[in-house]
Design a protein around this motif. Structure first.
Motif: not given
Length: 326
Positions: A77-85, A97-103, A220-222, A307-316
């Motif tokens: 819902l955009g009430n926080v930007d980042l989730s802890a584990d 539920a159609g959430a747009k989240l990035t691992y 969006d935040y990611a 489960a693979q229809a998600v966004s992934l962030f690849e850190p350095l």
């Protein structure tokens, strides 16, 4: 499959991360967490993350949630930007539920850090004994999947038990007051129940559920703030390594934050968690798919999930970031 990974940070993005002069105004990073969010709780207590993000002119605010599902709902819902584990099951529910989240990070498996508990004097000795019993479990938590798998191993389904969907605090109270026959939960609640309520482990996650915990951000935040996620990822890795290397020191910080748990209980709980923070790769999502399929087949998801229809962030990693910063 609609996979939209956030690829490795380019030189331009990394350069912007390393030049605080480009930050024209203070940003706010809103972090949601639970009591079991060990590494971010440690970062919060020690001020480590604020120190890391100071150069980017980022202010951090902290928001506690009772369990993972409402936390990721707030993230969506955009009430926080980042989730802890959160446990591996929780993103599956929010994805359905159609959430747009990035691992953006994960902790490697900790199967013994969740368990099915019964009172010490309970007649329940095997998984088959759960038939017709009332079992407390937190909906969509990793323990929920553990219960599904444990029942399946015994040839049972959810129709063979009476589930009581309770957040951990309420599950503990129901267990302590003998309102339920068993309680399925995770550490530090497992260790606390063992030591304070003389609970007995009927079975843990070994061979049933690997229990990986994932860190997520709003997509969006990611996309807008990869440099911030990079710093959070590195801070988590450092916190995980420090916790494993300094169990007593970590317990001194966490004990009061976990309801004044004694040091031995905290260290017992932490010994069962890997705290090994790694990037999220496609191959890590194989069990996510098994989780999604199990919940869908049990009628607990409204639709099938890829489960693979998600966004992934690849850190350095720290070394790559250091080389590029020179």
């Amino acid at each position: 499959m609609s996979l939209k990974p956030l690829r490795r940070l380019g030189l331009a993005l990394l350069a912007s991360a390393l030049l605080p002069s480009l930050a024209s105004a203070e940003q706010t990073l809103r972090i949601g967490y639970q009591k079991s969010s060990t590494l971010l709780i440690l970062l919060k207590a020690r001020g480590s993350l604020e120190h890391r993000l100071q150069a980017q002119d980022v202010r951090v605010t902290w928001h506690e949630f009772p369990s993972g599902l409402p936390l990721l709902e707030a993230l969506n819902l955009g009430n926080v930007d980042l989730s802890a584990d959160v446990a591996d099951t929780v993103p599956v529910f929010t994805q359905a539920a159609g959430a747009k989240l990035t691992y953006f990070a994960r902790e490697t498996p900790s199967p013994t850090a969740q368990a099915i508990l019964v009172p010490a004097d309970s007649p329940l000795r095997t998984l088959a004994d759960l038939k017709c019993k009332r079992v407390a479990v937190t909906k969509a938590a990793g323990s929920h999947y553990l219960l599904i798998q444990a029942l399946a191993k015994a040839g049972l389904t959810f129709q063979d038990i009476t589930p009581a969907y309770l957040i951990p605090a309420d599950g503990r109270a129901a267990f302590e007051n003998h309102k339920v026959d068993a309680w399925v939960t995770w550490d530090p609640f497992v260790a606390s129940a063992q030591n304070q309520q003389n609970a007995r482990i009927l079975v843990d996650g070994s061979g049933l559920a690997s229990y990986q915990r994932y860190y997520l951000a709003g997509s969006d935040y990611a996309k807008a703030h990869p440099a911030v996620l990079q710093q959070v990822y590195l801070a988590l890795r450092e916190a995980g390594a420090w916790t494993k290397a300094n169990p007593a020191a970590a317990a001194r910080i966490l004990g009061p934050l976990w309801g004044n748990l004694d040091s031995a209980t905290v260290q017992q709980a932490n010994a069962r968690r890997s705290y090994d923070v790694q990037p999220v790769r496609l191959e890590n999502l194989a069990e996510q798919q098994r989780i999604a399929d199990a919940f869908y087949q049990a009628g607990l998801l409204p639709k099938a999930v890829d489960a693979q229809a998600v966004s992934l962030f690849e850190p350095l990693d720290a070394q790559s970031e250091a080389r590029l910063s020179k």
